[in-house]
Write a protein that holds these residues in place. Structure first.
Motif, PDB file in Angstrom:
ATOM      1  N   GLU A  47      77.724  56.513  75.436  1.00  0.00           N
ATOM      2  CA  GLU A  47      76.355  56.833  75.847  1.00  0.00           C
ATOM      3  C   GLU A  47      75.664  55.610  76.452  1.00  0.00           C
ATOM      4  OE1 GLU A  47      74.459  58.268  72.375  1.00  0.00           O
ATOM      5  OE2 GLU A  47      75.623  60.144  72.271  1.00  0.00           O
ATOM      6  N   LEU A  48      75.872  54.447  75.833  1.00  0.00           N
ATOM      7  CA  LEU A  48      75.251  53.229  76.363  1.00  0.00           C
ATOM      8  C   LEU A  48      75.784  52.912  77.747  1.00  0.00           C
ATOM      9  CD1 LEU A  48      75.200  50.936  73.179  1.00  0.00           C
ATOM     10  CD2 LEU A  48      73.301  52.198  74.196  1.00  0.00           C
ATOM     11  N   LEU A  49      77.075  53.121  77.967  1.00  0.00           N
ATOM     12  CA  LEU A  49      77.659  52.870  79.287  1.00  0.00           C
ATOM     13  C   LEU A  49      77.144  53.879  80.313  1.00  0.00           C
ATOM     14  CD1 LEU A  49      81.368  52.021  78.355  1.00  0.00           C
ATOM     15  CD2 LEU A  49      79.624  50.434  79.170  1.00  0.00           C
ATOM     16  N   GLN A  50      76.982  55.121  79.885  1.00  0.00           N
ATOM     17  CA  GLN A  50      76.475  56.151  80.812  1.00  0.00           C
ATOM     18  C   GLN A  50      75.101  55.782  81.345  1.00  0.00           C
ATOM     19  OE1 GLN A  50      76.758  59.636  78.295  1.00  0.00           O
ATOM     20  NE2 GLN A  50      78.284  60.575  79.641  1.00  0.00           N
ATOM     21  N   ASN A  51      74.274  55.202  80.487  1.00  0.00           N
ATOM     22  CA  ASN A  51      72.898  54.912  80.869  1.00  0.00           C
ATOM     23  C   ASN A  51      72.758  53.623  81.681  1.00  0.00           C
ATOM     24  OD1 ASN A  51      72.004  57.194  79.485  1.00  0.00           O
ATOM     25  ND2 ASN A  51      71.784  56.050  77.549  1.00  0.00           N
ATOM     26  N   SER A  52      73.827  52.879  81.842  1.00  0.00           N
ATOM     27  CA  SER A  52      73.743  51.635  82.615  1.00  0.00           C
ATOM     28  C   SER A  52      73.964  51.935  84.096  1.00  0.00           C
ATOM     29  CB  SER A  52      74.792  50.624  82.126  1.00  0.00           C
ATOM     30  OG  SER A  52      76.084  51.032  82.529  1.00  0.00           O
ATOM     31  N   VAL A  53      73.498  51.018  84.941  1.00  0.00           N
ATOM     32  CA  VAL A  53      73.623  51.204  86.402  1.00  0.00           C
ATOM     33  C   VAL A  53      74.693  50.266  86.977  1.00  0.00           C
ATOM     34  CG1 VAL A  53      71.252  51.986  86.671  1.00  0.00           C
ATOM     35  CG2 VAL A  53      71.765  49.528  86.762  1.00  0.00           C
ATOM     36  N   ALA A  54      75.484  49.669  86.132  1.00  0.00           N
ATOM     37  CA  ALA A  54      76.507  48.737  86.606  1.00  0.00           C
ATOM     38  C   ALA A  54      77.599  49.472  87.357  1.00  0.00           C
ATOM     39  CB  ALA A  54      77.106  47.965  85.433  1.00  0.00           C
ATOM     40  N   TYR A  76      89.900  62.604  65.118  1.00  0.00           N
ATOM     41  CA  TYR A  76      88.922  63.292  65.962  1.00  0.00           C
ATOM     42  C   TYR A  76      89.587  63.535  67.304  1.00  0.00           C
ATOM     43  CZ  TYR A  76      85.128  62.094  62.703  1.00  0.00           C
ATOM     44  OH  TYR A  76      84.321  61.982  61.604  1.00  0.00           O
ATOM     45  N   ASP A  77      88.821  64.090  68.228  1.00  0.00           N
ATOM     46  CA  ASP A  77      89.350  64.348  69.565  1.00  0.00           C
ATOM     47  C   ASP A  77      89.245  63.074  70.406  1.00  0.00           C
ATOM     48  OD1 ASP A  77      90.350  65.477  71.848  1.00  0.00           O
ATOM     49  OD2 ASP A  77      88.488  66.575  72.343  1.00  0.00           O
ATOM     50  N   PHE A  78      90.009  62.036  69.982  1.00  0.00           N
ATOM     51  CA  PHE A  78      89.995  60.787  70.733  1.00  0.00           C
ATOM     52  C   PHE A  78      90.506  60.977  72.164  1.00  0.00           C
ATOM     53  CE2 PHE A  78      89.737  58.954  66.473  1.00  0.00           C
ATOM     54  CZ  PHE A  78      88.799  57.953  66.670  1.00  0.00           C
ATOM     55  N   PRO A  79      91.599  61.776  72.385  1.00  0.00           N
ATOM     56  CA  PRO A  79      92.060  61.959  73.783  1.00  0.00           C
ATOM     57  C   PRO A  79      90.986  62.578  74.665  1.00  0.00           C
ATOM     58  CG  PRO A  79      93.770  62.595  72.245  1.00  0.00           C
ATOM     59  CD  PRO A  79      92.550  62.353  71.431  1.00  0.00           C
ATOM     60  N   GLY A  80      90.260  63.586  74.136  1.00  0.00           N
ATOM     61  CA  GLY A  80      89.224  64.218  74.936  1.00  0.00           C
ATOM     62  C   GLY A  80      88.106  63.238  75.273  1.00  0.00           C
ATOM     63  N   LEU A  81      87.724  62.390  74.293  1.00  0.00           N
ATOM     64  CA  LEU A  81      86.667  61.402  74.527  1.00  0.00           C
ATOM     65  C   LEU A  81      87.090  60.408  75.606  1.00  0.00           C
ATOM     66  CD1 LEU A  81      83.997  59.987  73.811  1.00  0.00           C
ATOM     67  CD2 LEU A  81      85.216  58.808  71.961  1.00  0.00           C
ATOM     68  N   VAL A  82      88.332  59.950  75.522  1.00  0.00           N
ATOM     69  CA  VAL A  82      88.805  58.961  76.491  1.00  0.00           C
ATOM     70  C   VAL A  82      88.909  59.589  77.876  1.00  0.00           C
ATOM     71  CG1 VAL A  82      90.724  57.446  77.117  1.00  0.00           C
ATOM     72  CG2 VAL A  82      90.007  57.635  74.726  1.00  0.00           C
ATOM     73  N   HIS A  83      89.411  60.829  77.955  1.00  0.00           N
ATOM     74  CA  HIS A  83      89.509  61.499  79.265  1.00  0.00           C
ATOM     75  C   HIS A  83      88.124  61.690  79.884  1.00  0.00           C
ATOM     76  CE1 HIS A  83      93.631  63.316  77.993  1.00  0.00           C
ATOM     77  NE2 HIS A  83      93.748  62.073  78.493  1.00  0.00           N
ATOM     78  N   ASP A  84      87.154  62.017  79.040  1.00  0.00           N
ATOM     79  CA  ASP A  84      85.786  62.188  79.530  1.00  0.00           C
ATOM     80  C   ASP A  84      85.247  60.862  80.076  1.00  0.00           C
ATOM     81  OD1 ASP A  84      83.421  63.441  80.101  1.00  0.00           O
ATOM     82  OD2 ASP A  84      82.591  63.164  78.081  1.00  0.00           O
ATOM     83  N   MET A  85      85.554  59.772  79.370  1.00  0.00           N
ATOM     84  CA  MET A  85      85.116  58.459  79.844  1.00  0.00           C
ATOM     85  C   MET A  85      85.745  58.134  81.198  1.00  0.00           C
ATOM     86  SD  MET A  85      85.248  56.192  76.313  1.00  0.00           S
ATOM     87  CE  MET A  85      84.928  54.671  77.201  1.00  0.00           C
TER      88      MET A  85
END
Length: 836
Positions: free
Chosen positions: A498-505, A521-530
């Motif tokens: 979330e913090l990375l999403q809100n940055s403009v870098a 947890y759904d670590f693969p899904g989180l990483v794919h989303d990132m």
């Protein structure tokens, strides 16, 4: 009146007893008055004789003066000044009274009686060059001052007048003057002119190193002086043959220095001479000095590269130049100092800091600083900051630092550090995690952003997304990271996303650190989303109990890098390496010209050459102690060197493989150039743990020796094998004894010798060190001698007022003989009174 001794007064008691006895037993028939008078005179006579035995004296003041003129006739004094001294001595004689005395002494190498006529004769001989040089080739002023005390007469005021240029060649002048003043001698000084004839001298020959390898270029510094401006030629000779020369413009009274680069052509103890050829000169003896350089065989280098086959072209090129390379993989750094000392230098060509443990890096640092080894780092994607070397012991020994000013046109980076702070991370692990986060923050540019999230069973935002330029806030927040609780990485990663999403870098990156298992947890899904949102993730697994498969998956699917270490001490290197990799700004790849920016012997002969282009390099920044020799046309460092302790560090920010250094490998002079570079940094001594330094005092060479083992512990009771030889190969007496813990003192007799070489060998440990001593030309002929401050503080001498402010001297007048006369007179009077 005073007495020298009161001991004889005890005799008066015996005299009194004898007097009473004689009076009572006397049979003399005389009138009482005459009897008393005769007895009293005899008694008074005995008392006078006893008092005479007490050595009575009168104390009075004398105004008679004894002046001693001490005239410096050494080679450094102008002959005209000696004539001036003779004239002033004669002038002063007219101001003395008939009861005064004057003595003249001349001194140089030794003290001798003289007079004005003899001084003028000596000055004439000096003008013609026929004066005895052995009597004038030193100024032993302290000995002359003390020796002059023997000339003074007793009972007279004493004044010593020193005529000199004020430049003694032996110490102790201040102490000698103090001794004279304590003894009541009034010391005056008359400054004489130094040599006025044109004179030039070479002051010193200073090689950059006393130990070199065959083929190495050694820079020699020649220091010269002259008493007037002139043109000269400075040369360096080897075996009587001039190997380098340069014209020199000498200034009057100022030191001039030039440097000459000389190639070491033969192994062994190599003697080099510096010669000055001035256009005008009086003393040829001070135009040559010499030094000895130990020239060894070929150096041996250890080269580490993750793919050592890529270094084979360089190895072949250097082998033709007589340098042996041993190529090893990234894990090939020795684990002990003994193994490391088998090499004269270590080259880190493409090795990340994570391939070494902290102990190996500390050993490598000490290899350079304490044992004189050479260390070189070449550019690659795993060197400098990219390799995780920021703030490591290895970087301390190098001339360049991994921290640099990030270019504004480079993409900005937002980085989130997700750090495990569970109970298993307590102690050293959490402290090193904090240090790692700080190191990563320090490497970011002013336009970059950083956030830190700690997690146990719950995520905790330690630092919200903050500009890396606000270092105070960032570092203070990181310091608040404390360990405790369970382990659950997923919520923390979600918060980091979330913090990375809100940055403009432009570039967004996450680093996850954990040392234990975490709930599924759904670590693969989180990483794919990132990844779908343009973010990347790297993972660091600490210890053997970590979720290695999960962390590998995060790094693989997240487009980052996976690190695994069992030692928490490796965390700072991992974080700095990962920060530089994620920043994508530490490498420049294009065709860049090479510019010479510094002066050093390793560039000798190539200063004006057209050097090859580089195809890429790693961004770095020079340290204050660095000597930047080559730079890219952009101004960024390419080649730099620095001294670090006893050794040398070198950085080449491009590489020496086909990737970036193909132009250098294909250059016709490439092999010779890099051979010269590496010879300039390698270890010069094979005596690790054996250090020696000498000093000369009164024809004795005292050599202080320190012996330590590989763990830097002192070594006692060494069975030394010590030998010394002179210039003719004859044995020279030498002794050695232990003076302390791990310390020894060798003593060599230098009397009558011009050159001595000493070898110190520890046969039990196969260590040896050699030292050489060369007698310089006499100090009398040096033009860089400083005036003696103690002479400058003395009162000045004026021949017209030689008796001015004359010190009055107490005179002890012996009057014992008057008591003897009186005693005998009384005794005779006593006899006369009785008989007449």
């Amino acid at each position: 009146m005073q007495f020298s001794s009161f001991l004889p007064l005890w005799l008066l008691l015996g005299c009194a007893a004898a007097s009473v006895f004689a009076w009572r037993r006397s049979l003399v028939d005389r009138p009482p008055v005459r009897k008393w008078l005769a007895h009293g005179l005899r008694l008074l006579g005995v008392v006078c004789l006893v008092l005479a035995l007490c050595r009575p004296y009168w104390l009075s003041q004398s105004d008679n003066l004894h002046v001693v003129y001490l005239v410096d006739v050494s080679e450094s004094v102008d002959p005209g000044a000696v004539r001036t001294a003779a004239a002033e001595i004669e002038q002063a004689a007219g101001a003395l009274r008939g009861s005064d005395r004057a003595s003249v002494l001349s001194f140089g190498t030794k003290l001798a009686p003289s007079d004005p006529v003899a001084l003028r004769k000596l000055a004439d001989e000096a003008d013609k060059g026929t004066a005895e040089a052995s009597l004038r080739d030193s100024t032993r002023m302290s000995e002359a001052l003390l020796g002059s005390r023997l000339v003074f007469d007793a009972g007279m005021a004493r004044r010593l007048v020193v005529f000199s240029d004020g430049a003694p060649t032996t110490p102790g002048v201040a102490d000698a003057i103090k001794t004279l003043e304590q003894e009541g001698v009034d010391v005056r000084f008359r400054q004489l002119d130094g040599l006025k004839r044109p004179e030039a001298a070479i002051v010193a020959l200073e090689p950059m190193t006393k130990v070199a390898y065959r083929g190495e270029i050694v820079r020699m510094r020649l220091r010269m002086r002259a008493n007037e401006a002139m043109i000269a030629t400075a040369r360096v000779l080897h075996g009587g043959v001039a190997v380098a020369s340069t014209p020199v413009k000498l200034e009057a009274g100022k030191e001039t220095a030039v440097t000459l680069d000389v190639a070491m052509t033969a192994t062994g103890e190599s003697r080099w001479e510096a010669e000055l050829q001035p256009e005008k000169d009086w003393f040829p003896v001070n135009n040559k000095v010499a030094t000895t350089i130990t020239v060894k065989g070929e150096p041996r280098l250890l080269v580490l590269h993750r793919d050592e086959k890529q270094m084979r072209p360089l190895a072949r090129a250097l082998k033709k130049q007589g340098i042996e390379l041993e190529l090893r993989g990234e894990r090939g750094l020795p684990d002990t100092m003994a193994e490391m000392l088998a090499f004269d230098g270590v080259v880190l060509a493409d090795v990340p800091a994570t391939a070494m443990n902290l102990r190996q890096m500390e050993l490598l640092k000490r290899y350079v600083s304490d044992f004189g080894g050479g260390l070189a780092m070449l550019g690659s994607e795993d060197s400098f900051g990219l390799g995780g070397y920021y703030r490591t012991p290895v970087e301390e020994a190098l001339p360049l630092t991994s921290r640099y000013e990030k270019e504004k046109q480079k993409p900005s980076l937002a980085m989130t550090l997700v750090i495990d702070k569970s109970g298993s991370m307590s102690g050293e692990r959490i402290a090193l995690a904090r240090a790692s986060a700080k190191a990563a923050a320090e490497l970011l540019g002013a336009q970059d952003l950083i956030a830190v999230i700690g997690f146990d069973s719950q995520p905790q935002v330690i630092l919200n997304m903050t500009s890396a330029a606000d270092r105070g806030t960032v570092l203070n927040a990181i310091d608040s990271l404390e360990a405790g609780g369970g382990t659950d990485a997923y919520p923390a990663m979600v918060k980091g996303k979330e913090l990375l999403q809100n940055s403009v870098a432009k570039v967004k990156h996450m680093i996850v650190l954990s040392d234990g298992e975490t709930p599924e947890y759904d670590f693969p899904g989180l990483v794919h989303d990132m990844r779908a949102q343009g973010m990347t993730a790297s993972a660091v697994c600490l210890g053997e109990g970590g979720a290695t498969e999960l962390m590998k998956m995060i790094a693989r699917e997240g487009g980052g890098r996976y690190y695994e270490t069992s030692e928490a001490a490796n965390l700072p290197q991992i974080f700095t390496k990962e920060t530089m990799q994620a920043s994508r700004s530490a490498i420049k790849e294009d065709l860049y010209g090479t510019v010479v920016t510094g002066d050093h012997p390793i560039l000798s002969g190539y200063e004006k050459s057209q050097l090859p282009f580089v195809l890429g390099y790693v961004m770095t920044q020079p340290k204050p102690s660095a000597n930047l020799l080559l730079a890219a046309e952009t101004g960024d460092p390419l080649l730099a060197v620095c001294r670090y302790g006893l050794g040398t560090g070198l950085c080449w920010t491009s590489d020496l493989t086909e990737k970036w250094g193909g132009e250098w490998l294909g250059w016709g002079n490439g092999g010779a150039f890099w051979a010269q570079v590496f010879r300039g940094i390698v270890r010069k001594e094979q005596s690790a743990g054996l250090a020696a330094s000498g000093s000369v005092d009164h024809e004795r060479w005292h050599i202080d020796v320190t012996r330590r083992d590989e763990q830097d512990r002192p070594v006692d009771r060494v069975k030394w094998d010590v030998k010394a030889i002179d210039a003719n190969g004859g044995d020279v007496p030498v002794s050695i004894r232990q003076t302390g813990v791990g310390r020894y003192l060798a003593d060599v007799d230098l009397a009558g010798r011009d050159r001595v070489n000493v070898s110190l060998r520890d046969p039990d440990h196969a260590l040896m060190k050699t030292l050489g001593w060369q007698r310089d030309y006499p100090a009398e002929y040096r033009l860089d001698r400083e005036p003696e401050p103690a002479l400058a503080a003395l009162a000045r001498f004026d021949p017209a007022s030689v008796r001015a402010q004359m010190p009055r001297t107490a005179v002890y007048q012996d009057i014992a003989h008057w008591f003897v006369y009186a005693g005998f007179a009384c005794l005779i009077g006593g006899v006369a009174v009785r008989r007449i």
